[in-house]
Design an enzyme around this catalytic site. Structure first.
Site: not given
Length: 218
Positions: A131, A189
């Site tokens: 993440h 991301c």
């Protein structure tokens, strides 16, 4: 005097019943992306990671790192969602548990091997996801020449960052899972400090330096 108090209490409870369900989901998402602490979940994963002595890097740095071989039957191969190692990039302040698989559970607790890619030592592409607001947030400091260290239950590996690419989330040209040589790709991301999923990805590429080669025939 009592009636106004009762009215206020009832009004407050009614408002809370309406607002809390909507807000709680956002709070949960924020906690998942911003907390860098190990998450306490109801399920427990299997941890097969037992550090082994690092013999790949000689004490004399002028020597060529030794390339050992490890038999695939000589260690416990990880099952899905097993923790079997840890990943570290000192220059980026990254140290995370490494899981086999990139499930929601694995990425809540560390970083995970992308399904369909290889494990270190297998001689193929290793893709590891994390993440952007937790374990891989430090990738925003990644630069060419930095060393990525991966410790597993069967050996220790070193990779050198060679490049960085920002692209959209459907760009399959950003990786090659059929490569016939060992290489490491970290991805997350992008932008790094954005909350939740985005339509862009950051890919960090690294070349193999040292670590045992897995003998798949024994």
């Amino acid at each position: 005097m009592i009636l106004p108090i009762v009215f206020c209490i009832i009004t407050y409870l009614a408002a809370a019943a309406v607002i809390l369900p909507a807000v709680s989901s956002y709070l949960a998402v924020a906690d998942m992306f911003f907390s860098d602490k190990h998450q306490a979940l109801s399920k427990e994963h299997t941890n097969i990671f037992v550090p082994v002595e690092d013999t790949s890097v000689p004490s004399d740095s002028s020597q060529t790192p030794r390339q050992d071989t490890v038999n695939i039957s000589g260690f416990t191969f990880p099952s899905y969602e097993d923790q079997f190692g840890e990943l570290m990039i000192e220059d980026c302040g990254i140290k995370a548990d490494l899981f086999f698989g990139d499930s929601w559970y694995a990425l809540r607790n560390g970083v995970g091997i992308y399904n369909g890619s290889a494990i270190p030592g297998y001689g193929k592409t290793i893709m590891i996801a994390g993440h952007n607001n937790t374990y891989f947030n430090g990738l925003k400091y990644a630069e060419k020449g930095q060393i990525v260290r991966i410790r597993t239950n069967y050996g220790n590996y070193r990779y050198e960052i060679t490049g960085i690419k920002i692209t959209d989330n459907v760009d399959s040209s950003a990786y090659d899972l059929d490569a016939d040589s060992e290489n490491l790709i970290l991805y997350t991301c992008y932008p790094f400090d954005t909350l939740g999923l985005t339509d862009q990805r950051a890919f960090i590429y690294a070349k193999y330096l040292s670590g045992p080669v897995i003998d798949k025939n024994h």
